[in-house]
Design a protein around this motif. Structure first.
Motif, PDB file in Angstrom:
ATOM      1  N   VAL A   1       0.817  -1.113  -0.097  1.00 23.79           N
ATOM      2  CA  VAL A   1       0.063   0.036   0.025  1.00 23.79           C
ATOM      3  C   VAL A   1       0.887   1.165   0.021  1.00 23.79           C
ATOM      4  O   VAL A   1       2.141   1.107   0.181  1.00 23.79           O
TER       5      VAL A   1
ATOM      6  N   CYS B   1       2.259   4.669   1.470  1.00 24.33           N
ATOM      7  CA  CYS B   1       2.404   5.181   2.805  1.00 24.33           C
ATOM      8  C   CYS B   1       1.716   6.327   2.851  1.00 24.33           C
ATOM      9  O   CYS B   1       1.599   7.276   1.993  1.00 24.33           O
TER      10      CYS B   1
ATOM     11  N   GLN C   1      -1.642   7.317   2.747  1.00 18.93           N
ATOM     12  CA  GLN C   1      -2.557   7.298   2.049  1.00 18.93           C
ATOM     13  C   GLN C   1      -3.669   6.200   2.850  1.00 18.93           C
ATOM     14  O   GLN C   1      -3.435   5.079   3.059  1.00 18.93           O
ATOM     15  N   ASP C   2      -4.924   6.568   2.441  1.00 20.06           N
ATOM     16  CA  ASP C   2      -6.208   5.551   2.926  1.00 20.06           C
ATOM     17  C   ASP C   2      -5.843   4.307   2.198  1.00 20.06           C
ATOM     18  O   ASP C   2      -6.003   4.421   1.013  1.00 20.06           O
ATOM     19  N   THR C   3      -5.945   3.161   2.838  1.00 22.20           N
ATOM     20  CA  THR C   3      -5.801   1.804   2.052  1.00 22.20           C
ATOM     21  C   THR C   3      -7.029   1.506   1.596  1.00 22.20           C
ATOM     22  O   THR C   3      -7.303   0.154   0.828  1.00 22.20           O
TER      23      THR C   3
ATOM     24  N   SER D   1      -4.580   3.217   7.609  1.00 24.25           N
ATOM     25  CA  SER D   1      -3.449   3.588   6.489  1.00 24.25           C
ATOM     26  C   SER D   1      -2.166   3.231   7.277  1.00 24.25           C
ATOM     27  O   SER D   1      -2.284   2.708   8.302  1.00 24.25           O
TER      28      SER D   1
ATOM     29  N   ASN E   1      -6.471   8.314  10.572  1.00 19.28           N
ATOM     30  CA  ASN E   1      -5.409   9.289  10.113  1.00 19.28           C
ATOM     31  C   ASN E   1      -4.853   9.912  11.353  1.00 19.28           C
ATOM     32  O   ASN E   1      -4.377  11.050  11.592  1.00 19.28           O
TER      33      ASN E   1
END
Length: 90
Positions: free
Chosen positions: A45, A47, A49-51, A73, A83
């Motif tokens: 994924v 780094c 950022q929303d997965t 994330s 977040n």
């Protein structure tokens, strides 16, 4: 010594075990009712950022339980929920 080339800078490995374990560790004091959607055993994924993966905990609102959706994330120190905000106690 053989040099290695970094080809996936800015990406991290996300594991189901790390998501489930870290969510329990951070949120079990907030709620005893925790749930995460299915996370692959291993996934690459971006780094910070929303997965697209979500976990949830039950929170009482006006005397009724309401599921609170928490985005997943990955940061420099591992799995991050919501977040990077701290879980709120009921």
């Amino acid at each position: 010594m053989k040099p290695h080339e970094i080809t996936n800078a800015g990406q991290a490995a996300l594991t189901a075990k790390s998501v489930y374990g870290e969510f329990w560790r951070q949120y079990n004091r907030v709620s005893k009712h925790l749930h995460c959607g299915k996370v692959p055993g291993l996934e690459l994924v971006a780094c910070g950022q929303d997965t697209g993966h979500r976990c949830e905990y039950a929170s009482p609102v006006d005397g009724k339980a309401r599921w609170v959706n928490v985005p997943v994330s990955v940061g420099e120190r591992g799995v991050i929920f919501d977040n990077g905000r701290s879980p709120k106690s009921p």
